[in-house]
Write an enzyme that holds these catalytic residues in place. Structure first.
Site, PDB file in Angstrom:
ATOM      1  N   LYS A 165       4.463 -25.985-132.277  1.00  0.00           N
ATOM      2  CA  LYS A 165       5.263 -27.416-131.665  1.00  0.00           C
ATOM      3  C   LYS A 165       4.445 -28.399-131.858  1.00  0.00           C
ATOM      4  O   LYS A 165       3.620 -28.131-130.770  1.00  0.00           O
ATOM      5  CB  LYS A 165       6.443 -27.177-130.683  1.00  0.00           C
ATOM      6  CG  LYS A 165       7.632 -26.070-130.952  1.00  0.00           C
ATOM      7  CD  LYS A 165       8.315 -26.589-132.057  1.00  0.00           C
ATOM      8  CE  LYS A 165       9.219 -25.891-132.363  1.00  0.00           C
ATOM      9  NZ  LYS A 165       9.960 -25.677-133.365  1.00  0.00           N
ATOM     10  N   LYS A 265      20.399 -24.924-139.762  1.00  0.00           N
ATOM     11  CA  LYS A 265      20.689 -24.481-138.496  1.00  0.00           C
ATOM     12  C   LYS A 265      22.915 -25.199-138.438  1.00  0.00           C
ATOM     13  O   LYS A 265      22.884 -26.665-138.795  1.00  0.00           O
ATOM     14  CB  LYS A 265      20.302 -26.024-136.997  1.00  0.00           C
ATOM     15  CG  LYS A 265      18.921 -25.490-137.446  1.00  0.00           C
ATOM     16  CD  LYS A 265      18.575 -26.176-136.396  1.00  0.00           C
ATOM     17  CE  LYS A 265      16.309 -25.750-136.180  1.00  0.00           C
ATOM     18  NZ  LYS A 265      16.165 -26.628-135.186  1.00  0.00           N
TER      19      LYS A 265
HETATM   20 MG    MG Z   1      11.888 -27.606-136.137  1.00  0.00          MG
END
Ligand code: MG
Length: 369
Positions: A165, A265
């Site tokens: 990240k 997702k």
């Molecule tokens: Mg992502």
């Protein structure tokens, strides 16, 4: 077969350690999850889970899941849970949008369909066998040394694909993270740099044309249009995630040539029915996909792993498992778990995860016909 009862449980899922995204802009310490059990007049029940990743990651939040179910449940009582398209039509008519509020209900209906047909979900999704899926680590934003240490820790647990990240206001810090991690990564491991929409297009073009990145860049900017602008000006393959909510968004991403892959997702797109439609579209246009859920226990993870497992290997990248970041395990020992860097979906009929209702506590709502 008719739906006779919809029971709803809420549970807080504390993370084992605080988690930072987007260059430290977003902090997460606990997730608010919702479990759903759908009972039928034939004695077969199905389970689902809906767990947004906190309240700041997407336009979705735990209380919203339960408010949505409150609105949807009366319209679902008396319907046949095995008729997934019809169930989704009812939900979309009753409550347009709000995909995250629908996914637990949709997953529970798939569980029932699997139990009725005596087939595991991976087979209903087109798989020939319970193909093991590579698991993806998730490396919180930190200094380059902190992030490399986390990647080494994940490698020791069998992870070969990492999601690092990044994405801050400090351009030099992001360039330093990308270069240090890329240089430290063993040749047989992969890393996706997930910006979590933190960059403006100008910063994205500047950073990505300053570094040699061998793998994917994920969701560099806020909107699909901004990401498409960046994709046209850099060499890296682009993965999109947060800006995709509907099938139409995926069609737009493809027609704008905004990406070479997407994250699928179920909680973000409204459940397994819609994730399956997107998966099939992705296969047809040659995308590579990470199929995983937004958050939740091993139940939500397992639902996504069934779909990932049934996806052609050429189109399937690794799946992240949220439950490895949790300090609690509401379904101990059940479902798809990381064994040596891969997770395999269960082969019993349906989802293959059945929570113990006593362990979940008192339901927060019970809707009955
Ligand atoms: Mg992502």
């Amino acid at each position: 077969m008719k739906i006779t009862r919809i029971s709803v449980w809420q549970m807080d899922l504390p993370l084992s350690k605080p988690y930072w995204l987007s260059g430290g802009r977003l902090k997460f310490e606990s997730l608010d999850t919702t479990f759903v059990r759908i009972d039928t007049d034939e004695g077969i029940s199905g389970w689902g889970e809906g767990c947004p990743w906190g309240t700041t990651y997407l336009p979705a939040h735990g209380p919203g899941v339960r408010a949505g179910i409150e609105t949807l449940a009366p319209a679902l009582l008396g319907r046949d849970p095995r008729s997934l398209r019809a169930i989704n039509d009812v939900m979309d008519l009753q409550l347009p949008g709000h995909p995250y509020a629908k996914s637990a209900l949709d997953i529970a209906c798939w569980d029932i369909l699997g139990k009725c047909s005596r087939l595991p979900l991976w087979q209903l999704f087109g798989g020939e066998r319970p193909e093991p899926v590579a698991v993806n680590s998730s490396i919180a934003t930190g200094t380059p040394d902190e992030m490399i240490a986390l990647i080494r820790e994940a490698s020791a647990k069998g992870y070969r694909t990492h999601s690092a990240k990044i994405g801050g206001t400090n351009v030099a810090a992001d360039i330093a993270r990308i270069e240090a991690i890329s240089a430290a990564l063993p040749a047989d491991e992969k890393v996706t740099f997930d910006v979590n929409r933190a960059w403006t297009p100008g910063v994205a073009v500047q950073v990505l044309n300053s570094v040699a990145v061998r793998d994917w860049i994920e969701q560099p900017c806020e909107t699909l249009e901004q990401c498409a602008h960046v994709a046209a000006r850099v060499n890296n393959p682009i993965m999109l995630d947060e800006c995709l909510h509907t099938f139409g968004d995926h069609l737009d991403a493809w027609s704008k040539r905004a990406c070479e892959g997407v994250k699928v997702k179920p909680n973000r797109v409204g459940g397994l029915t819609k994730a399956l439609q997107i998966r099939d579209f992705g296969v047809s246009v040659g995308w590579q996909m990470h199929i995983e859920d937004l958050g939740g226990s091993a139940l939500a993870d397992t639902a996504a792993v069934h779909l990932a497992s049934a996806t052609p290997a050429a189109n399937r990248l690794a799946s992240w498992l949220c439950h490895y970041h949790l300090a609690v395990d509401p379904v101990p020992g059940q479902g798809a778990r990381n064994i040596g860097g891969v997770a395999t979906p269960p082969s019993e009929p349906g989802l293959g995860v059945t929570p113990d209702p006593d362990a979940l506590g008192k339901p927060v709502a019970v809707h009955e016909a």
